[in-house]
Design a protein around this motif. Sequence first.
Motif, PDB file in Angstrom:
ATOM      1  N   GLY A 175       0.706  -1.242   0.024  1.00  0.00           N
ATOM      2  CA  GLY A 175       0.164  -0.166   0.039  1.00  0.00           C
ATOM      3  C   GLY A 175       0.593   1.315  -0.009  1.00  0.00           C
ATOM      4  N   LYS A 176       0.005   2.308  -0.033  1.00  0.00           N
ATOM      5  CA  LYS A 176       0.706   3.729  -0.143  1.00  0.00           C
ATOM      6  C   LYS A 176       1.957   3.853   0.724  1.00  0.00           C
ATOM      7  CE  LYS A 176      -0.738   8.541  -0.745  1.00  0.00           C
ATOM      8  NZ  LYS A 176      -1.756   9.436  -0.702  1.00  0.00           N
ATOM      9  N   ASP A 177       1.552   3.632   1.991  1.00  0.00           N
ATOM     10  CA  ASP A 177       2.679   4.353   3.081  1.00  0.00           C
ATOM     11  C   ASP A 177       3.729   3.587   2.939  1.00  0.00           C
ATOM     12  OD1 ASP A 177       2.597   6.326   5.300  1.00  0.00           O
ATOM     13  OD2 ASP A 177       3.290   4.646   6.315  1.00  0.00           O
ATOM     14  N   MET A 178       3.751   2.484   2.975  1.00  0.00           N
ATOM     15  CA  MET A 178       4.949   1.420   2.733  1.00  0.00           C
ATOM     16  C   MET A 178       5.623   1.678   1.426  1.00  0.00           C
ATOM     17  SD  MET A 178       7.216  -0.750   3.870  1.00  0.00           S
ATOM     18  CE  MET A 178       6.463  -2.029   5.270  1.00  0.00           C
ATOM     19  N   ILE A 179       4.880   1.759   0.253  1.00  0.00           N
ATOM     20  CA  ILE A 179       5.564   2.040  -0.995  1.00  0.00           C
ATOM     21  C   ILE A 179       6.386   3.373  -0.836  1.00  0.00           C
ATOM     22  CG2 ILE A 179       5.231   2.274  -3.425  1.00  0.00           C
ATOM     23  CD1 ILE A 179       3.146   0.133  -3.200  1.00  0.00           C
ATOM     24  N   ASN A 180       5.726   4.358  -0.402  1.00  0.00           N
ATOM     25  CA  ASN A 180       6.173   5.692  -0.337  1.00  0.00           C
ATOM     26  C   ASN A 180       7.446   5.889   0.367  1.00  0.00           C
ATOM     27  OD1 ASN A 180       4.404   7.176  -2.439  1.00  0.00           O
ATOM     28  ND2 ASN A 180       2.954   7.514  -0.805  1.00  0.00           N
ATOM     29  N   LYS A 181       7.022   5.624   1.710  1.00  0.00           N
ATOM     30  CA  LYS A 181       8.066   5.697   2.696  1.00  0.00           C
ATOM     31  C   LYS A 181       9.420   4.667   2.486  1.00  0.00           C
ATOM     32  CE  LYS A 181       5.032   7.670   6.277  1.00  0.00           C
ATOM     33  NZ  LYS A 181       4.456   7.552   7.570  1.00  0.00           N
ATOM     34  N   SER A 182       9.180   3.759   1.967  1.00  0.00           N
ATOM     35  CA  SER A 182      10.425   2.711   2.037  1.00  0.00           C
ATOM     36  C   SER A 182      11.067   3.347   0.877  1.00  0.00           C
ATOM     37  CB  SER A 182       9.836   1.407   1.605  1.00  0.00           C
ATOM     38  OG  SER A 182       9.256   1.076   0.055  1.00  0.00           O
ATOM     39  N   HIS A 183      10.680   3.652  -0.406  1.00  0.00           N
ATOM     40  CA  HIS A 183      11.234   4.401  -1.404  1.00  0.00           C
ATOM     41  C   HIS A 183      12.149   5.754  -0.854  1.00  0.00           C
ATOM     42  CE1 HIS A 183       9.246   1.729  -3.841  1.00  0.00           C
ATOM     43  NE2 HIS A 183       9.759   2.216  -5.239  1.00  0.00           N
ATOM     44  N   MET A 184      11.518   6.419  -0.190  1.00  0.00           N
ATOM     45  CA  MET A 184      12.039   7.748   0.312  1.00  0.00           C
ATOM     46  C   MET A 184      13.081   7.443   1.469  1.00  0.00           C
ATOM     47  SD  MET A 184      11.497  10.927  -0.405  1.00  0.00           S
ATOM     48  CE  MET A 184      12.348  12.154  -0.030  1.00  0.00           C
ATOM     49  N   VAL A 185      13.088   6.439   2.366  1.00  0.00           N
ATOM     50  CA  VAL A 185      14.103   5.803   3.132  1.00  0.00           C
ATOM     51  C   VAL A 185      15.342   5.667   2.157  1.00  0.00           C
ATOM     52  CG1 VAL A 185      14.977   4.097   4.577  1.00  0.00           C
ATOM     53  CG2 VAL A 185      12.770   5.139   5.069  1.00  0.00           C
ATOM     54  N   GLY A 186      15.132   4.884   1.245  1.00  0.00           N
ATOM     55  CA  GLY A 186      16.269   4.724   0.356  1.00  0.00           C
ATOM     56  C   GLY A 186      16.839   5.735  -0.481  1.00  0.00           C
ATOM     57  N   ALA A 187      16.056   6.546  -0.761  1.00  0.00           N
ATOM     58  CA  ALA A 187      16.789   7.853  -1.467  1.00  0.00           C
ATOM     59  C   ALA A 187      17.404   8.658  -0.280  1.00  0.00           C
ATOM     60  CB  ALA A 187      15.598   8.792  -1.852  1.00  0.00           C
ATOM     61  N   VAL A 188      16.780   8.988   0.829  1.00  0.00           N
ATOM     62  CA  VAL A 188      17.503   9.694   1.864  1.00  0.00           C
ATOM     63  C   VAL A 188      18.933   9.338   2.302  1.00  0.00           C
ATOM     64  CG1 VAL A 188      17.387  10.750   4.028  1.00  0.00           C
ATOM     65  CG2 VAL A 188      15.500  11.126   2.630  1.00  0.00           C
ATOM     66  N   TYR A 189      18.730   7.767   2.525  1.00  0.00           N
ATOM     67  CA  TYR A 189      20.063   7.155   2.965  1.00  0.00           C
ATOM     68  C   TYR A 189      20.975   7.317   1.914  1.00  0.00           C
ATOM     69  CZ  TYR A 189      22.608   3.441   5.331  1.00  0.00           C
ATOM     70  OH  TYR A 189      23.751   2.839   5.915  1.00  0.00           O
ATOM     71  N   GLY A 190      20.724   6.835   0.679  1.00  0.00           N
ATOM     72  CA  GLY A 190      21.598   7.048  -0.382  1.00  0.00           C
ATOM     73  C   GLY A 190      21.668   5.521  -1.240  1.00  0.00           C
ATOM     74  N   MET A 191      21.015   5.640  -2.476  1.00  0.00           N
ATOM     75  CA  MET A 191      21.237   4.437  -3.134  1.00  0.00           C
ATOM     76  C   MET A 191      22.685   3.782  -3.544  1.00  0.00           C
ATOM     77  SD  MET A 191      19.951   5.187  -6.902  1.00  0.00           S
ATOM     78  CE  MET A 191      20.043   6.909  -7.667  1.00  0.00           C
ATOM     79  N   GLU A 192      23.725   4.747  -3.493  1.00  0.00           N
ATOM     80  CA  GLU A 192      24.821   4.110  -3.738  1.00  0.00           C
ATOM     81  C   GLU A 192      25.460   3.696  -2.695  1.00  0.00           C
ATOM     82  OE1 GLU A 192      27.292   6.997  -5.891  1.00  0.00           O
ATOM     83  OE2 GLU A 192      25.913   7.443  -7.424  1.00  0.00           O
ATOM     84  N   ARG A 193      24.944   3.437  -1.399  1.00  0.00           N
ATOM     85  CA  ARG A 193      25.241   3.009  -0.176  1.00  0.00           C
ATOM     86  C   ARG A 193      24.518   1.499  -0.210  1.00  0.00           C
ATOM     87  NH1 ARG A 193      24.201   6.764   4.888  1.00  0.00           N
ATOM     88  NH2 ARG A 193      25.384   5.076   5.909  1.00  0.00           N
ATOM     89  N   MET A 194      23.585   1.230  -1.014  1.00  0.00           N
ATOM     90  CA  MET A 194      22.831   0.256  -0.890  1.00  0.00           C
ATOM     91  C   MET A 194      22.899  -0.801  -1.991  1.00  0.00           C
ATOM     92  SD  MET A 194      19.445   1.571   1.183  1.00  0.00           S
ATOM     93  CE  MET A 194      18.841   2.402  -0.575  1.00  0.00           C
TER      94      MET A 194
END
Length: 422
Positions: A168-187
């Motif tokens: 759903g919306k909250d998990m999809i939205n926030k998981s993507h944002m967590v990844g962006a804030v943390y930095g995809m090149e770290r992951m």
Amino acid sequence: MLTELISKESLSEKEITDALIKSLEGKALKKVLIIPPDFTRFHSNAGFITNTYYHLLTDMGVKVDVIPALGTHVAMTDDQLDKMYGDIPHDKFIVHNWRTDVVKLGEVPGDFIASITDGLWTDSVDVNINKLVMDESYDLILSVGQVVPHEVVGMANHAKNLFVGVGGKDMINKSHMVGAVYGMERMMGKELTPVRKIFDYGMEHFLSERPIMFVLTVTTAPGGNIKTHGLFIGEERKVFSDAVKLAQEINIDFTDKPFKKCVVYLDPKEFKSTWLGNKSIYRTRMAMADGGELIVLAPGVDKFGEDNQIDGLIRKYGYTGRLNILEKFNNPENQDLKDNMSAAAHLIHGSSDGRFNITYAVKNISEEEIKSVGFIPASYDEMIKKYNPEKLQYGFNNVDGEEIYYIPNPALGLWIDKGKFD
């Protein structure tokens, strides 16, 4: 039960079928739900696996429903259903709506998320999932999918297929944002990332009692021909860890030098939007040289977002860099970004932050529109006169005295300059 098959060349259809038969042994089943990836994972071989399971189960008298893991993607067309899943009747398919078809199971607490993100994200995340996953009339839920490097979670699949694919919306939205804030090149290319830990938390706390069996593949597709190098089946978390190890070997190319110019081809059958086509950016960015150029050959791309709302947000804000998007995201006047965090994350992922140039060569979007979202426009028909996908070979090529690196499908791999991966 844990079944693992690995082949340096490719597993045969018989080997795969025998493994699927074995996975059903001893199970008294009346009703099964299959959750495979959608057409954007065509080369996962999940289509063949889903078709095989469907016939094995129906031959046993089992009722089978299939709900493709669309996430935020548009529903598959009849033609796509036929090409990917074969002769499964269309009325057996259920379309997931990430905004309306979910139930809330609980939440991942903010203090836990803060502890795994170095304090970069402190909000809790609702754990939502399609209500059918919680329907107790299903004796078995088969989560089918491909383990491959991924820009949001590090390595795709396992619980992501559930919490994003039919989430759903909250998990999809926030998981993507967590990844962006943390930095995809770290992951990217790694297993135990903050986003993965969020999904693992959801599995452990809310789905541990559900009869879920994971069926995971590791594949390549040279020349568009699917080769299945690994098949991992079981209820245990270990099936994912073992698949990750193989995918890191098979699907990550470590380069001895960065790419000064990289040309990526997007198959028009698979890539219709920059939302999907920007895998060409995600998967190459760790191999791109500073000041280099990424040329995206995108004959089928005719829009930016997968739906009108996301398309409008991309047109409004553009791929204008991490800091700029975060500034707009944190501006209370831009509530539309707050309400669509996955779009904000996508905009961050789709920019090179000025480190290298991105040229999009298209047929069905105007140069003005391409330029307005932050890319350099080019005519596809003109660009392939020099960079013809039918003549280029995967890897380094010499074109008119210039060295370029060619990638025929960015969705199946990750390219990293050796100095940028721990």
